[in-house]
Motif scaffolding. Structure first.
Motif, PDB file in Angstrom:
ATOM      1  N   ALA A  36      30.701 -20.640  41.157  1.00 31.69           N
ATOM      2  CA  ALA A  36      29.610 -20.186  42.232  1.00 31.69           C
ATOM      3  C   ALA A  36      29.400 -18.686  42.496  1.00 31.69           C
ATOM      4  CB  ALA A  36      29.961 -20.814  43.436  1.00 31.69           C
ATOM      5  N   PRO A  37      31.000 -17.919  42.768  1.00 31.75           N
ATOM      6  CA  PRO A  37      30.614 -16.609  42.956  1.00 31.75           C
ATOM      7  C   PRO A  37      30.127 -15.813  41.638  1.00 31.75           C
ATOM      8  CG  PRO A  37      32.998 -16.914  42.748  1.00 31.75           C
ATOM      9  CD  PRO A  37      32.136 -18.304  42.764  1.00 31.75           C
ATOM     10  N   THR A  38      30.445 -16.429  40.486  1.00 30.51           N
ATOM     11  CA  THR A  38      29.948 -15.389  39.305  1.00 30.51           C
ATOM     12  C   THR A  38      28.522 -15.409  39.092  1.00 30.51           C
ATOM     13  OG1 THR A  38      30.278 -17.407  38.103  1.00 30.51           O
ATOM     14  CG2 THR A  38      32.259 -15.986  38.370  1.00 30.51           C
ATOM     15  N   VAL A  39      27.824 -16.510  39.693  1.00 33.63           N
ATOM     16  CA  VAL A  39      26.489 -16.673  39.582  1.00 33.63           C
ATOM     17  C   VAL A  39      25.829 -15.630  40.319  1.00 33.63           C
ATOM     18  CG1 VAL A  39      24.395 -18.013  39.865  1.00 33.63           C
ATOM     19  CG2 VAL A  39      26.271 -19.168  39.039  1.00 33.63           C
ATOM     20  N   ALA A  40      26.312 -15.229  41.535  1.00 35.63           N
ATOM     21  CA  ALA A  40      25.626 -14.049  42.258  1.00 35.63           C
ATOM     22  C   ALA A  40      26.355 -12.790  41.780  1.00 35.63           C
ATOM     23  CB  ALA A  40      26.099 -14.404  43.764  1.00 35.63           C
ATOM     24  N   THR A  41      27.151 -12.626  41.318  1.00 36.21           N
ATOM     25  CA  THR A  41      27.489 -11.325  41.043  1.00 36.21           C
ATOM     26  C   THR A  41      27.585 -10.784  39.531  1.00 36.21           C
ATOM     27  OG1 THR A  41      29.925 -11.842  40.593  1.00 36.21           O
ATOM     28  CG2 THR A  41      29.317 -11.318  42.697  1.00 36.21           C
ATOM     29  N   ALA A  42      27.362 -11.855  38.746  1.00 26.64           N
ATOM     30  CA  ALA A  42      27.244 -11.587  37.076  1.00 26.64           C
ATOM     31  C   ALA A  42      25.768 -11.120  36.830  1.00 26.64           C
ATOM     32  CB  ALA A  42      27.579 -12.965  36.544  1.00 26.64           C
ATOM     33  N   GLN A  43      25.489  -9.992  37.274  1.00 27.05           N
ATOM     34  CA  GLN A  43      24.245  -9.214  36.886  1.00 27.05           C
ATOM     35  C   GLN A  43      24.469  -8.189  36.046  1.00 27.05           C
ATOM     36  OE1 GLN A  43      21.433 -10.780  37.967  1.00 27.05           O
ATOM     37  NE2 GLN A  43      22.686 -12.220  38.821  1.00 27.05           N
ATOM     38  N   SER A  44      25.732  -7.781  35.543  1.00 26.80           N
ATOM     39  CA  SER A  44      25.977  -6.721  34.816  1.00 26.80           C
ATOM     40  C   SER A  44      25.637  -7.060  33.324  1.00 26.80           C
ATOM     41  CB  SER A  44      27.585  -6.344  34.902  1.00 26.80           C
ATOM     42  OG  SER A  44      27.828  -5.651  33.751  1.00 26.80           O
ATOM     43  N   ASN A  45      25.232  -6.325  32.565  1.00 23.01           N
ATOM     44  CA  ASN A  45      24.691  -6.239  31.265  1.00 23.01           C
ATOM     45  C   ASN A  45      25.682  -5.839  30.533  1.00 23.01           C
ATOM     46  OD1 ASN A  45      22.813  -7.502  29.603  1.00 23.01           O
ATOM     47  ND2 ASN A  45      21.393  -5.649  29.483  1.00 23.01           N
ATOM     48  N   SER A  46      26.974  -5.603  30.959  1.00 23.72           N
ATOM     49  CA  SER A  46      27.959  -5.020  30.052  1.00 23.72           C
ATOM     50  C   SER A  46      28.984  -6.185  29.519  1.00 23.72           C
ATOM     51  CB  SER A  46      28.823  -3.964  31.042  1.00 23.72           C
ATOM     52  OG  SER A  46      29.396  -4.769  31.952  1.00 23.72           O
ATOM     53  N   ALA A  47      28.257  -6.919  28.432  1.00 18.03           N
ATOM     54  CA  ALA A  47      29.187  -8.066  27.862  1.00 18.03           C
ATOM     55  C   ALA A  47      29.867  -7.477  26.967  1.00 18.03           C
ATOM     56  CB  ALA A  47      27.922  -8.711  26.998  1.00 18.03           C
ATOM     57  N   SER A  48      31.120  -8.060  26.808  1.00 16.78           N
ATOM     58  CA  SER A  48      32.323  -7.471  26.196  1.00 16.78           C
ATOM     59  C   SER A  48      31.859  -8.016  24.728  1.00 16.78           C
ATOM     60  CB  SER A  48      33.570  -8.236  26.420  1.00 16.78           C
ATOM     61  OG  SER A  48      33.413  -9.524  26.467  1.00 16.78           O
ATOM     62  N   ARG A  49      32.227  -7.180  23.741  1.00 17.98           N
ATOM     63  CA  ARG A  49      32.183  -7.115  22.371  1.00 17.98           C
ATOM     64  C   ARG A  49      32.899  -8.373  21.831  1.00 17.98           C
ATOM     65  NH1 ARG A  49      29.349  -3.841  24.689  1.00 17.98           N
ATOM     66  NH2 ARG A  49      28.895  -1.803  23.638  1.00 17.98           N
ATOM     67  N   VAL A  50      32.454  -9.242  20.805  1.00 16.59           N
ATOM     68  CA  VAL A  50      33.150 -10.264  20.136  1.00 16.59           C
ATOM     69  C   VAL A  50      32.972 -10.119  18.610  1.00 16.59           C
ATOM     70  CG1 VAL A  50      32.519 -11.845  22.356  1.00 16.59           C
ATOM     71  CG2 VAL A  50      31.100 -11.774  20.365  1.00 16.59           C
ATOM     72  N   ARG A  51      32.629  -8.930  18.190  1.00 17.44           N
ATOM     73  CA  ARG A  51      32.419  -9.003  16.704  1.00 17.44           C
ATOM     74  C   ARG A  51      33.748  -9.413  15.944  1.00 17.44           C
ATOM     75  NH1 ARG A  51      28.422  -5.902  14.133  1.00 17.44           N
ATOM     76  NH2 ARG A  51      28.766  -5.444  11.865  1.00 17.44           N
ATOM     77  N   SER A  52      34.761  -9.143  16.550  1.00 21.54           N
ATOM     78  CA  SER A  52      36.098  -9.298  15.774  1.00 21.54           C
ATOM     79  C   SER A  52      36.662 -10.726  16.032  1.00 21.54           C
ATOM     80  CB  SER A  52      37.100  -8.194  16.166  1.00 21.54           C
ATOM     81  OG  SER A  52      36.565  -6.936  15.615  1.00 21.54           O
ATOM     82  N   GLU A  53      35.996 -11.571  16.844  1.00 21.09           N
ATOM     83  CA  GLU A  53      36.444 -12.730  17.549  1.00 21.09           C
ATOM     84  C   GLU A  53      35.574 -13.922  17.012  1.00 21.09           C
ATOM     85  OE1 GLU A  53      37.149 -12.362  21.626  1.00 21.09           O
ATOM     86  OE2 GLU A  53      37.847 -10.447  21.243  1.00 21.09           O
ATOM     87  N   ILE A  54      34.715 -13.871  15.848  1.00 23.01           N
ATOM     88  CA  ILE A  54      33.964 -14.941  15.454  1.00 23.01           C
ATOM     89  C   ILE A  54      34.506 -15.776  14.508  1.00 23.01           C
ATOM     90  CG2 ILE A  54      31.875 -15.304  14.295  1.00 23.01           C
ATOM     91  CD1 ILE A  54      30.787 -12.523  15.176  1.00 23.01           C
ATOM     92  N   PHE A  55      35.576 -16.490  15.272  1.00 22.19           N
ATOM     93  CA  PHE A  55      36.652 -17.434  14.421  1.00 22.19           C
ATOM     94  C   PHE A  55      35.765 -18.777  14.379  1.00 22.19           C
ATOM     95  CE2 PHE A  55      39.535 -14.910  17.041  1.00 22.19           C
ATOM     96  CZ  PHE A  55      39.790 -13.901  15.824  1.00 22.19           C
TER      97      PHE A  55
END
Length: 580
Positions: A36-55
């Motif tokens: 619930a709180p993340t829906v309201a606050t997750a407006q950041s576009n700074s998504a963490s990189r996952v290029r090395s985690e495509i398992f």
């Protein structure tokens, strides 16, 4: 029945109902508190990189597969994974017109000539209210109660050499629950009570269970045309994701060496991509196989097995998006005298049992006249197809496999469905834009008894007579987690991706066990099928400092252990921490 007995039963039902309601409320509150709180606050576009985690089996891999069907990822074979860094350079979209574009940007730093990136520290918890539930999560076994896990690591790359170190540790609270009774004692009392003691424990002991595993770790060299290396990472063979027939991410990866093509090779009529591997499989402490590590005799088959396999794909020229292929996987005894030379080329031997060489060393402990040909191994073989219709957002796939060899050509032609199992899948992207993507997927698996069971032994999928551990590693199935011997499953899911995260809604039906004998006795047993129905919802949100994923799944197990219906609530929560 007297009034006292009736009152006691009512009190027990009331008590059980209160416990169930309390557990449901606890899990629901946990999920709502996270999401619930993340829906309201997750407006950041700074998504963490996952290029090395495509398992294998990761959300990022699933997302790239959808992008391939809409033309943002090249039409590359998907049935031999995990992908190498060289392959990911080719697969990562150059186009940024998709919601997770920021997550796939190159994020590695340099230390001299060496590139390095972090595998984000990720901690997770799972909670089951009534019985173990969970699959396709690598080494983790989620028992009843709380199961916690953590993974972290680093990825290094220097020219053609790459190294990923991504160990995982987990601990299952492993609270008690009702099990099928067995005649075994000690640790073996927790073993699977059916199918000859295949190493798939009902419960991993009577107390907390924990493991530290090397996880998705790999050292490899990718040269033009050829690659090779050593790894403990999960492999994904074939097009199945929820229900891989041969290899997927349901169990821990096993140590293996491999060699193959570093990219599809052009042979004029199409492109060929292949890999051969050799490795070692282990059992859990709860297997019925005890004694020496290596094979001595049929009575002492050894607690470890040698394995080898091959997977190959072909993309024919002129049929855009089509991928066909085959895989072959062997479990073999590991003799005390050492690995026979024939083991190294086993995957290239004939597919008929009577044409196979003798692999078992001379052993006077075998009874006179025993047919030793082929008994030292168990083969799983499959053929598969996957077709992505370019830019349509649609793909269809299927795989057909057999357990063990056919005896001869007549046997193969007359009964190709002996010991068979198969999957079918479809995927479709419904809507997509630079800001959001919505898609759906359907996948089914079946290895229930065919009509051949009327006059021939059937139902021996994922287990074998001599190699009694079955198609497992450390107590979990290497293929699909839908039972052993005779089972089936189906999954329907909708995935939605946005710049702030994703959500998935799913329905799953899995057949766990069957024990009916109607053909023999003519008696119908309404409790002869143990089957789960599960409704689940999972949500991920990208925040400034970390990513948060929460999930809630309601499971109704009909005829659990062939007795009564049982409800289970499965709640999950994981946090991935951004290191920069």
């Amino acid at each position: 029945m007297n009034a006292f007995s009736v009152g006691a039963m009512d009190r027990e039902r009331y008590s059980r109902s209160r416990r169930w309601n309390s557990e449901c409320l606890t899990c629901a509150s946990l999920l709502l508190a996270i999401c619930a709180p993340t829906v309201a606050t997750a407006q950041s576009n700074s998504a963490s990189r996952v290029r090395s985690e495509i398992f294998v089996g990761s959300p990022a891999e699933n997302y790239l597969r959808y992008l391939q069907s809409i033309g943002l990822v090249p039409l590359y074979p998907w049935s031999s994974r995990a992908f190498s860094p060289r392959e990911l350079d080719r697969l990562i979209p150059k186009d940024s017109a998709h919601p997770w574009a920021a997550r796939f940007r190159r994020s590695s730093d340099r230390l001299g000539p060496v590139e390095y990136d972090f595998i984000r520290p990720t901690s997770g918890v799972r909670f089951n209210t009534a019985f173990p539930y969970g699959s396709n999560d690598g080494p983790v076994w989620a028992g009843r109660g709380l199961t916690s896990s953590i993974v972290a690591g680093v990825a290094l790359r220097w020219k053609p050499v790459s190294l990923t170190i991504a160990p995982m540790a987990f601990r299952a609270e492993n609270s008690s629950f009702d099990m099928l009774p067995t005649p075994n004692t000690g640790l073996a009392a927790f073993a699977d009570p059916l199918y000859g003691g295949v190493d798939r424990p009902q419960r991993f002991g009577a107390s907390a269970y924990s493991q530290i595993d090397p996880g998705q770790s790999t050292l490899r060299v990718d040269l033009p045309f050829v690659s090779g290396g050593v790894s403990t990472a999960n492999m994904g063979w074939g097009p199945g994701s929820e229900y891989p027939l041969i290899l997927g991410n349901n169990a821990a990866g096993f140590p293996h060496a491999f060699v193959g093509t570093s990219e599809p090779l052009n042979i004029f009529i199409g492109n060929v991509h292949a890999k051969v591997m050799w490795g070692e499989l282990f059992q859990s402490r709860f297997s019925l196989v005890q004694g020496p590590t290596r094979y001595i005799s049929r009575a002492e088959p050894g607690t470890t097995r040698f394995t080898t396999g091959i997977v190959a794909t072909f993309q024919p020229r002129g049929v855009t998006g089509l991928e066909i292929g085959a895989s072959r996987f062997f479990h073999s005894i590991w003799p005390v005298s050492g690995i026979p030379r024939s083991y190294l080329t086993k995957v290239f031997q004939g597919i008929l049992k009577k044409d196979l060489p003798l692999d078992v060393p001379d052993d006077p402990r075998f009874p006179p006249g025993l047919e030793t040909q082929g008994i030292s191994d168990n083969q799983l073989i499959s053929a598969f197809l996957r077709w992505v219709l370019p830019h349509s957002g649609f793909e269809v796939s299927g795989e057909y496999a057999r357990e063990d060899h056919a005896y001869d050509l007549r046997d193969l032609l007359q009964e190709p469905d002996h010991s068979r199992f198969y999957t079918f899948g479809m995927r479709k992207v419904f809507r997509h834009s630079p800001a959001a993507l919505t898609a759906g997927r359907v996948e089914i698996i079946n290895f229930q008894l065919p009509q051949l069971s009327r006059y021939r032994g059937e139902g021996e999928i994922y287990f074998h007579g001599l190699l009694r551990q079955g198609h497992t590693n450390r107590g979990q199935l290497l293929g699909a987690n839908v039972g052993v011997g005779s089972a089936a499953g189906s999954t329907v899911a909708v995935d939605h991706y946005s710049r702030n995260g994703s959500w998935t809604a799913s329905w799953v039906r899995d057949v766990n066990r069957e024990n009916g004998s109607y053909l023999l006795l003519g008696v119908r047993n309404p409790r002869s099928m143990d089957v789960n129905h599960a409704l689940g919802f999972e949500m991920t949100r990208f925040l400034e400092a970390f990513d948060v994923t929460g999930g809630l799944t309601f499971v109704r197990d009909f005829n659990r252990n062939f007795t009564r219906d049982v409800n289970n609530l499965n709640a999950t929560l994981s946090v991935s921490y951004k290191l920069r």
